[in-house]
Design a protein around this motif. Structure first.
Motif, PDB file in Angstrom:
ATOM      1  N   SER A 267       0.836  -1.204   0.000  1.00  0.00           N
ATOM      2  CA  SER A 267       0.000   0.000   0.000  1.00  0.00           C
ATOM      3  C   SER A 267       0.867   1.249   0.000  1.00  0.00           C
ATOM      4  CB  SER A 267      -0.911   0.014   1.229  1.00  0.00           C
ATOM      5  OG  SER A 267      -0.144   0.191   2.410  1.00  0.00           O
ATOM      6  N   VAL A 268       0.305   2.327  -0.531  1.00  0.00           N
ATOM      7  CA  VAL A 268       1.032   3.600  -0.574  1.00  0.00           C
ATOM      8  C   VAL A 268       1.420   4.045   0.823  1.00  0.00           C
ATOM      9  CG1 VAL A 268       0.859   6.050  -1.182  1.00  0.00           C
ATOM     10  CG2 VAL A 268      -0.113   4.306  -2.704  1.00  0.00           C
ATOM     11  N   SER A 269       0.528   3.880   1.791  1.00  0.00           N
ATOM     12  CA  SER A 269       0.818   4.327   3.159  1.00  0.00           C
ATOM     13  C   SER A 269       1.997   3.579   3.772  1.00  0.00           C
ATOM     14  CB  SER A 269      -0.420   4.162   4.051  1.00  0.00           C
ATOM     15  OG  SER A 269      -0.819   2.809   4.122  1.00  0.00           O
ATOM     16  N   ASN A 270       2.161   2.306   3.422  1.00  0.00           N
ATOM     17  CA  ASN A 270       3.316   1.542   3.913  1.00  0.00           C
ATOM     18  C   ASN A 270       4.607   1.993   3.245  1.00  0.00           C
ATOM     19  OD1 ASN A 270       1.884  -0.048   5.721  1.00  0.00           O
ATOM     20  ND2 ASN A 270       1.518  -1.683   4.239  1.00  0.00           N
TER      21      ASN A 270
ATOM     22  N   ILE B 238       6.421   5.586   4.245  1.00  0.00           N
ATOM     23  CA  ILE B 238       7.177   5.671   5.495  1.00  0.00           C
ATOM     24  C   ILE B 238       8.670   5.557   5.216  1.00  0.00           C
ATOM     25  CG2 ILE B 238       7.625   4.567   7.726  1.00  0.00           C
ATOM     26  CD1 ILE B 238       4.696   3.635   7.674  1.00  0.00           C
ATOM     27  N   ASN B 239       9.013   4.756   4.209  1.00  0.00           N
ATOM     28  CA  ASN B 239      10.421   4.455   3.944  1.00  0.00           C
ATOM     29  C   ASN B 239      10.996   5.119   2.698  1.00  0.00           C
ATOM     30  OD1 ASN B 239      10.618   2.515   6.143  1.00  0.00           O
ATOM     31  ND2 ASN B 239       9.300   1.208   4.889  1.00  0.00           N
ATOM     32  N   GLU B 240      10.147   5.596   1.781  1.00  0.00           N
ATOM     33  CA  GLU B 240      10.679   6.133   0.530  1.00  0.00           C
ATOM     34  C   GLU B 240       9.755   7.176  -0.071  1.00  0.00           C
ATOM     35  OE1 GLU B 240      10.543   3.483  -2.892  1.00  0.00           O
ATOM     36  OE2 GLU B 240       9.159   2.154  -1.822  1.00  0.00           O
TER      37      GLU B 240
ATOM     38  N   ILE C 285       9.112  13.622   7.791  1.00  0.00           N
ATOM     39  CA  ILE C 285       9.401  13.023   6.494  1.00  0.00           C
ATOM     40  C   ILE C 285       9.100  14.042   5.401  1.00  0.00           C
ATOM     41  CG2 ILE C 285       9.040  10.645   7.235  1.00  0.00           C
ATOM     42  CD1 ILE C 285       6.268  10.727   6.051  1.00  0.00           C
ATOM     43  N   PHE C 286       9.838  13.967   4.320  1.00  0.00           N
ATOM     44  CA  PHE C 286       9.687  14.887   3.194  1.00  0.00           C
ATOM     45  C   PHE C 286       9.403  14.058   1.956  1.00  0.00           C
ATOM     46  CE2 PHE C 286      11.730  17.937   0.074  1.00  0.00           C
ATOM     47  CZ  PHE C 286      10.691  18.853   0.138  1.00  0.00           C
ATOM     48  N   ARG C 287       8.203  14.196   1.389  1.00  0.00           N
ATOM     49  CA  ARG C 287       7.776  13.340   0.293  1.00  0.00           C
ATOM     50  C   ARG C 287       7.232  14.156  -0.888  1.00  0.00           C
ATOM     51  NH1 ARG C 287      10.470  10.625   3.030  1.00  0.00           N
ATOM     52  NH2 ARG C 287       9.966   8.633   4.045  1.00  0.00           N
ATOM     53  N   PRO C 288       8.056  15.012  -1.487  1.00  0.00           N
ATOM     54  CA  PRO C 288       7.573  15.850  -2.594  1.00  0.00           C
ATOM     55  C   PRO C 288       7.113  15.062  -3.810  1.00  0.00           C
ATOM     56  CG  PRO C 288       9.974  15.962  -2.417  1.00  0.00           C
ATOM     57  CD  PRO C 288       9.481  15.256  -1.189  1.00  0.00           C
TER      58      PRO C 288
END
Length: 228
Positions: free
Chosen positions: A100-103, A106-108, A195-198
């Motif tokens: 899932s996207v939510s999993n 968290i890591n990438e 976390i930074f997820r642009p």
């Protein structure tokens, strides 16, 4: 947090978690209200109907197999109404499945497009047939598809459609949907982790930022990209 009485005699503001009154923040799924508004405006203009089957706007190769429930393929029977009211029965790729996207977020950080999301949803099982009485299931894919329909019908990117139908008429000059990593994209939090997820945020097409400012002991709210 900002609390102010209607007459303006009382006002209180306080920041939490490293966020102050001037800090931009992610609106996330509140953006679905913007998508809903665009759909209803297009309906009012006679450019679509909530009863339209989405096959009218999304090609059959893309849709085929997205909703197979108990051996029957409902993919080409889905309507705009099914998506808008979360009664399609489609699964939520953001939360469901081991990948899932939510999993993953968290890591990438990663890009995905509409085709990627459709492919992921097809690997998951729908929860019920579309429009089943008394049933609703919240799934982001419903609004991903609505975003595509808005683009097809309006001839505009989703960002420009939001601007034309909502942002400019309301004077929200600094509200924006990020389209590139050059746009200001604040950090988000997972528990106590920053976390930074642009890439993810740009890909999603459903995440606005809202910017609030507090000045001169009077609360004024401005939305968006930069403080002026």
């Amino acid at each position: 947090m900002l609390i102010e009485s209607a007459n303006g005699k009382f006002s209180f503001c306080k920041g939490y978690g490293g966020k102050e009154i001037d800090s931009p923040f992610l609106m996330a799924s509140i953006t679905k209200l913007f998508t809903t508004t665009c759909i209803l405006i297009l309906q009012e203009q006679g450019k679509l109907s909530l009863n339209d089957k989405i096959i009218k706007y999304i090609d059959s190769n893309t849709l085929s197999g997205i909703h197979v429930y108990r051996g029957r393929d409902y993919s080409l029977e889905l309507t705009i109404s099914d998506l808008l009211f979360q009664t399609s029965g489609l699964p939520d790729a953001f939360l469901e499945g081991k990948d899932s996207v939510s999993n993953r977020i968290i890591n990438e950080d990663f890009y995905f497009d509409f085709s990627d999301m459709i492919t992921t949803v097809k690997k998951l099982k729908p929860h019920f047939e579309p429009g089943r009485e008394g049933k609703a299931y919240y799934a982001d894919i419903n609004f991903d598809i609505l975003g595509e329909i808005i683009e097809k019908v309006s001839g505009l990117s989703l960002s420009k459609a939001y601007k034309k139908y909502i942002i400019t008429p309301l004077g929200l000059m600094n509200t924006y949907l990020p389209e590139s990593e050059n746009d200001k994209i604040p950090q988000v939090y997972y528990r106590d982790q920053v976390i930074f997820r642009p890439k993810l945020i740009i890909s999603s097409k459903i995440m606005f930022f809202i910017f609030a400012s507090y000045r001169a002991k009077k609360a004024t709210w401005s939305h968006g990209r930069r403080h002026q």
